[in-house]
Design a protein around this motif. Structure first.
Motif, PDB file in Angstrom:
ATOM      1  N   LYS A  27       4.346  22.717 -14.309  1.00  0.00           N
ATOM      2  CA  LYS A  27       4.995  23.346 -13.147  1.00  0.00           C
ATOM      3  C   LYS A  27       5.654  22.260 -12.323  1.00  0.00           C
ATOM      4  CE  LYS A  27       4.740  24.689  -8.638  1.00  0.00           C
ATOM      5  NZ  LYS A  27       4.734  23.830  -7.453  1.00  0.00           N
ATOM      6  N   HIS A  28       6.800  22.584 -11.731  1.00  0.00           N
ATOM      7  CA  HIS A  28       7.476  21.597 -10.888  1.00  0.00           C
ATOM      8  C   HIS A  28       8.181  22.318  -9.766  1.00  0.00           C
ATOM      9  CE1 HIS A  28       9.069  17.495 -10.403  1.00  0.00           C
ATOM     10  NE2 HIS A  28      10.144  18.077  -9.916  1.00  0.00           N
ATOM     11  N   SER A  29       8.182  21.697  -8.601  1.00  0.00           N
ATOM     12  CA  SER A  29       8.941  22.251  -7.473  1.00  0.00           C
ATOM     13  C   SER A  29      10.095  21.310  -7.186  1.00  0.00           C
ATOM     14  CB  SER A  29       8.022  22.347  -6.258  1.00  0.00           C
ATOM     15  OG  SER A  29       8.788  22.393  -5.073  1.00  0.00           O
ATOM     16  N   SER A  30      11.219  21.880  -6.752  1.00  0.00           N
ATOM     17  CA  SER A  30      12.350  21.016  -6.421  1.00  0.00           C
ATOM     18  C   SER A  30      12.161  20.382  -5.039  1.00  0.00           C
ATOM     19  CB  SER A  30      13.668  21.795  -6.501  1.00  0.00           C
ATOM     20  OG  SER A  30      13.645  22.865  -5.595  1.00  0.00           O
ATOM     21  N   GLY A  31      11.073  20.692  -4.342  1.00  0.00           N
ATOM     22  CA  GLY A  31      10.739  19.986  -3.107  1.00  0.00           C
ATOM     23  C   GLY A  31      10.945  20.831  -1.868  1.00  0.00           C
ATOM     24  N   LEU A  65      16.895   5.658 -11.282  1.00  0.00           N
ATOM     25  CA  LEU A  65      18.036   6.396 -10.749  1.00  0.00           C
ATOM     26  C   LEU A  65      17.684   7.093  -9.438  1.00  0.00           C
ATOM     27  CD1 LEU A  65      19.749   8.287 -13.710  1.00  0.00           C
ATOM     28  CD2 LEU A  65      20.618   6.364 -12.400  1.00  0.00           C
ATOM     29  N   TYR A  66      16.478   7.672  -9.387  1.00  0.00           N
ATOM     30  CA  TYR A  66      16.102   8.426  -8.190  1.00  0.00           C
ATOM     31  C   TYR A  66      16.057   7.516  -6.975  1.00  0.00           C
ATOM     32  CZ  TYR A  66      14.474  12.132  -5.313  1.00  0.00           C
ATOM     33  OH  TYR A  66      14.415  13.072  -4.326  1.00  0.00           O
ATOM     34  N   ALA A  67      15.513   6.303  -7.166  1.00  0.00           N
ATOM     35  CA  ALA A  67      15.431   5.357  -6.045  1.00  0.00           C
ATOM     36  C   ALA A  67      16.833   5.017  -5.535  1.00  0.00           C
ATOM     37  CB  ALA A  67      14.689   4.097  -6.486  1.00  0.00           C
ATOM     38  N   LEU A  68      17.790   4.879  -6.461  1.00  0.00           N
ATOM     39  CA  LEU A  68      19.180   4.593  -6.047  1.00  0.00           C
ATOM     40  C   LEU A  68      19.802   5.792  -5.347  1.00  0.00           C
ATOM     41  CD1 LEU A  68      21.498   2.950  -8.713  1.00  0.00           C
ATOM     42  CD2 LEU A  68      20.746   2.042  -6.522  1.00  0.00           C
ATOM     43  N   ARG A  69      19.594   6.984  -5.906  1.00  0.00           N
ATOM     44  CA  ARG A  69      20.188   8.197  -5.328  1.00  0.00           C
ATOM     45  C   ARG A  69      19.705   8.401  -3.905  1.00  0.00           C
ATOM     46  NH1 ARG A  69      18.097  12.511  -8.935  1.00  0.00           N
ATOM     47  NH2 ARG A  69      19.241  13.911  -7.576  1.00  0.00           N
ATOM     48  N   ASP A  70      18.420   8.095  -3.703  1.00  0.00           N
ATOM     49  CA  ASP A  70      17.833   8.327  -2.395  1.00  0.00           C
ATOM     50  C   ASP A  70      18.509   7.500  -1.304  1.00  0.00           C
ATOM     51  OD1 ASP A  70      15.778   9.782  -1.055  1.00  0.00           O
ATOM     52  OD2 ASP A  70      14.892   7.823  -0.618  1.00  0.00           O
ATOM     53  N   PRO A  98      23.861  18.514 -11.498  1.00  0.00           N
ATOM     54  CA  PRO A  98      23.513  17.860 -12.764  1.00  0.00           C
ATOM     55  C   PRO A  98      22.517  16.713 -12.595  1.00  0.00           C
ATOM     56  CG  PRO A  98      25.841  17.489 -12.227  1.00  0.00           C
ATOM     57  CD  PRO A  98      25.322  18.483 -11.250  1.00  0.00           C
ATOM     58  N   LEU A  99      22.597  15.994 -11.472  1.00  0.00           N
ATOM     59  CA  LEU A  99      21.653  14.876 -11.286  1.00  0.00           C
ATOM     60  C   LEU A  99      20.242  15.382 -10.999  1.00  0.00           C
ATOM     61  CD1 LEU A  99      23.838  12.279  -9.335  1.00  0.00           C
ATOM     62  CD2 LEU A  99      23.304  12.345 -11.786  1.00  0.00           C
ATOM     63  N   ILE A 100      20.110  16.445 -10.206  1.00  0.00           N
ATOM     64  CA  ILE A 100      18.765  17.002  -9.952  1.00  0.00           C
ATOM     65  C   ILE A 100      18.222  17.604 -11.251  1.00  0.00           C
ATOM     66  CG2 ILE A 100      17.418  18.714  -8.682  1.00  0.00           C
ATOM     67  CD1 ILE A 100      19.324  18.429  -6.341  1.00  0.00           C
ATOM     68  N   ALA A 101      19.074  18.364 -11.945  1.00  0.00           N
ATOM     69  CA  ALA A 101      18.615  19.038 -13.181  1.00  0.00           C
ATOM     70  C   ALA A 101      18.145  18.007 -14.207  1.00  0.00           C
ATOM     71  CB  ALA A 101      19.732  19.895 -13.760  1.00  0.00           C
ATOM     72  N   SER A 102      18.911  16.940 -14.415  1.00  0.00           N
ATOM     73  CA  SER A 102      18.514  15.950 -15.432  1.00  0.00           C
ATOM     74  C   SER A 102      17.284  15.177 -14.983  1.00  0.00           C
ATOM     75  CB  SER A 102      19.677  15.001 -15.749  1.00  0.00           C
ATOM     76  OG  SER A 102      20.152  14.388 -14.574  1.00  0.00           O
ATOM     77  N   SER A 103      17.165  14.944 -13.667  1.00  0.00           N
ATOM     78  CA  SER A 103      16.003  14.224 -13.152  1.00  0.00           C
ATOM     79  C   SER A 103      14.728  15.031 -13.407  1.00  0.00           C
ATOM     80  CB  SER A 103      16.203  13.991 -11.641  1.00  0.00           C
ATOM     81  OG  SER A 103      15.011  13.634 -11.011  1.00  0.00           O
ATOM     82  N   ILE A 104      14.756  16.299 -13.000  1.00  0.00           N
ATOM     83  CA  ILE A 104      13.549  17.124 -13.160  1.00  0.00           C
ATOM     84  C   ILE A 104      13.264  17.358 -14.640  1.00  0.00           C
ATOM     85  CG2 ILE A 104      12.587  19.439 -12.760  1.00  0.00           C
ATOM     86  CD1 ILE A 104      13.943  19.442 -10.023  1.00  0.00           C
ATOM     87  N   MET A 105      14.285  17.767 -15.408  1.00  0.00           N
ATOM     88  CA  MET A 105      14.018  18.160 -16.795  1.00  0.00           C
ATOM     89  C   MET A 105      13.686  16.974 -17.695  1.00  0.00           C
ATOM     90  SD  MET A 105      13.754  21.318 -16.663  1.00  0.00           S
ATOM     91  CE  MET A 105      13.435  21.647 -18.399  1.00  0.00           C
ATOM     92  N   SER A 106      14.212  15.777 -17.421  1.00  0.00           N
ATOM     93  CA  SER A 106      13.846  14.632 -18.272  1.00  0.00           C
ATOM     94  C   SER A 106      12.342  14.378 -18.151  1.00  0.00           C
ATOM     95  CB  SER A 106      14.656  13.379 -17.903  1.00  0.00           C
ATOM     96  OG  SER A 106      14.406  12.995 -16.575  1.00  0.00           O
ATOM     97  N   LYS A 107      11.802  14.503 -16.930  1.00  0.00           N
ATOM     98  CA  LYS A 107      10.361  14.268 -16.746  1.00  0.00           C
ATOM     99  C   LYS A 107       9.544  15.389 -17.385  1.00  0.00           C
ATOM    100  CE  LYS A 107      11.196  13.766 -12.377  1.00  0.00           C
ATOM    101  NZ  LYS A 107      11.478  13.453 -11.000  1.00  0.00           N
ATOM    102  N   LYS A 108      10.038  16.620 -17.260  1.00  0.00           N
ATOM    103  CA  LYS A 108       9.271  17.747 -17.813  1.00  0.00           C
ATOM    104  C   LYS A 108       9.292  17.711 -19.344  1.00  0.00           C
ATOM    105  CE  LYS A 108       7.780  18.201 -14.603  1.00  0.00           C
ATOM    106  NZ  LYS A 108       6.394  18.295 -14.121  1.00  0.00           N
ATOM    107  N   ALA A 116      15.107  22.697   1.841  1.00  0.00           N
ATOM    108  CA  ALA A 116      15.198  22.382   0.406  1.00  0.00           C
ATOM    109  C   ALA A 116      16.462  21.573   0.122  1.00  0.00           C
ATOM    110  CB  ALA A 116      15.239  23.692  -0.385  1.00  0.00           C
ATOM    111  N   PHE A 117      16.583  21.047  -1.102  1.00  0.00           N
ATOM    112  CA  PHE A 117      17.821  20.364  -1.478  1.00  0.00           C
ATOM    113  C   PHE A 117      18.945  21.369  -1.762  1.00  0.00           C
ATOM    114  CE2 PHE A 117      14.779  16.966  -2.964  1.00  0.00           C
ATOM    115  CZ  PHE A 117      15.085  16.101  -1.935  1.00  0.00           C
ATOM    116  N   MET A 118      18.593  22.590  -2.162  1.00  0.00           N
ATOM    117  CA  MET A 118      19.596  23.616  -2.437  1.00  0.00           C
ATOM    118  C   MET A 118      19.694  24.535  -1.223  1.00  0.00           C
ATOM    119  SD  MET A 118      20.880  23.244  -5.471  1.00  0.00           S
ATOM    120  CE  MET A 118      20.869  21.492  -5.275  1.00  0.00           C
TER     121      MET A 118
END
Ligand code: URA
Length: 426
Positions: free
Chosen positions: A84-88, A167-172, A181-191, A209-211
């Motif tokens: 399970k994952h939440s987008s925050g 990448l996340y540290a840089l994006r932040d 696309p950056l949120i989707a790839s970030s979450i799904m690569s980890k999952k 939220a981010f969205m």
């Protein structure tokens, strides 16, 4: 030797050209190995934020992030495995409840979590407010706990999607978080790297939220469902509201205490509704479509798994949680109904009070945060306490109060009932 240079890749994306597979793989590999400089990757991220990624670019980008590290093999667990994952969000302690809740039905939940940054909280920071609890487990410990207890919430090791960490540290710090696309790839690569059979994604929508709205959240959800399917991970998304904080407690120990209330059969109705909706979807993904998660909250079976899960990671589930030395109350100056309580403002206040960090290396306070004594739609009388600000350091109270200025309204008429679960994307 690649035919590509970082400047070529940045320029191609900046001018709207589709990047070939080898360019995407080269630039992500090069960045993970330290050969593409952070300033070059920052420029590329900004170009992606403006230009987007085509479905093919996104598939290759995500695959390269998965391949930047190891893919966990959880096939020895002997049970269906659902992550399970939440987008925050703000006050989002859903993972603390649903991991033991879903595991109490025999479905394994391997949850690799992160820390909070900015106004959204992190599950590891919350659990670390429990005396003795530790989130850094060796791979063997992780697997053994998944087999024995059925639920683990732990930090992701350096070997899992390391490209995302970098990448996340840089994006932040470059204003490039809010890109589908950056949120989707970030979450799904980890999952995908996490090794589950199926994943339930809770995509938060609203001010906290981010969205910010349903159309953008729907686009993110559809993108992630597609990426999951392409990698053989069954993926379902719920879009849930994050206009107001979820539950009453926002802050690390405050959220753990509220999660335990829900696991004990009580807790705020909004939080219970989101937890049971998420758990129902996870159970369906785990092969139990008719299971009733509310029953496991009432009869103590979810709480029993929580206690075993916390104890297995060194925590004492019966130890008192830390409490803030300073509590400041904010009172209503008129009677009526709380018509609005802005999630982002409450999240920023909790962060400034010490619950979050400004830089990755900062410590967080276990006890700081905000208690929303009145939730949206509840009646309030003049003089009632609406918000409590909790801080270890009284010098932080002013910053918290300033963040809450103008963040809530009391009106005569009750606000329209706002649905919590907005949409399902599968
Ligand atoms: N959560 C993540 O893991 N990554 C993002 O990019 C945003 C939220």
């Amino acid at each position: 030797m690649s035919a590509w240079t970082a400047v070529d890749v940045i320029t191609a994306k900046r001018t709207g050209r589709e990047l070939p597979d080898d360019a995407v793989r080269w630039v992500l590999d090069g960045f993970t190995r330290g050969e593409v400089a952070p300033e070059q990757m920052s420029a590329l991220l900004m170009a992606v934020l403006w230009r987007g990624l085509s479905p093919r670019e996104l598939a290759t980008w995500t695959d390269a992030m998965v391949r930047s590290g190891e893919r966990m093999d959880l096939s020895g667990t002997g049970r269906p495995v659902v992550d399970k994952h939440s987008s925050g969000g703000v006050g989002d302690k859903v993972s603390l409840v649903v991991a033991p809740l879903v595991a109490s039905f025999g479905v394994a939940v391997p949850k690799l979590s992160g820390r909070g940054l900015g106004h959204t909280g992190g599950t590891l920071d919350k659990l670390e407010s429990i005396p003795g609890w530790r989130g850094g487990l060796a791979h063997e410990e992780f697997l053994a706990q998944l087999r024995d207890v059925g639920a683990v919430i732990a930090s992701a090791g350096a070997e899992l999607a390391p490209a995302d960490k970098a990448l996340y540290a840089l994006r932040d710090v470059t204003g490039t978080v809010e890109s589908v696309p950056l949120i989707a790839s970030s979450i799904m690569s980890k999952k995908i790297a996490g090794g589950a059979d199926a994943v339930l994604l809770d995509v938060k929508v609203g001010s906290g939220a981010f969205m910010p709205d349903v159309p953008s959240a729907r686009e993110l959800a559809r993108t992630m469902v597609g990426l999951g399917a392409a990698h053989g991970v069954r993926t379902v998304c719920l879009l849930t509201s994050m206009e107001a904080p979820l539950g009453r407690g926002v802050g690390n120990a405050l959220e753990v205490a509220e999660a335990v209330e829900v696991l004990s059969g009580g807790g705020p109705a909004d939080l219970v509704e989101v937890c049971t909706s998420v758990a129902r979807e996870m159970l369906a993904l785990g092969g139990q479509p008719g299971a009733d998660p509310a029953a496991a909250l009432r009869d103590g079976s979810a709480l029993a798994v929580w206690e075993r899960m916390v104890a297995a990671q060194g925590g004492d589930p019966s130890a008192p949680l830390p409490r803030a030395a300073h509590v400041h109350e904010v009172r209503a100056d008129r009677s009526g109904v709380l018509a609005r309580l802005d999630a982002r403002s409450v999240g920023v206040a909790a962060w400034r009070l010490g619950a979050g960090r400004a830089r990755k290396e900062d410590d967080v306070s276990a006890s700081a945060g905000v208690v929303c004594r009145v939730q949206r739609g509840e009646p309030v009388r003049a003089g009632d306490v609406v918000l409590e600000l909790h801080a270890d350091d009284p010098a932080r109270l002013d910053g918290g109060l300033a963040a809450l200025d103008g963040s809530w309204d009391v009106t005569d008429a009750a606000p329209d009932a706002a649905p919590l679960v907005l949409e399902r994307v599968a």
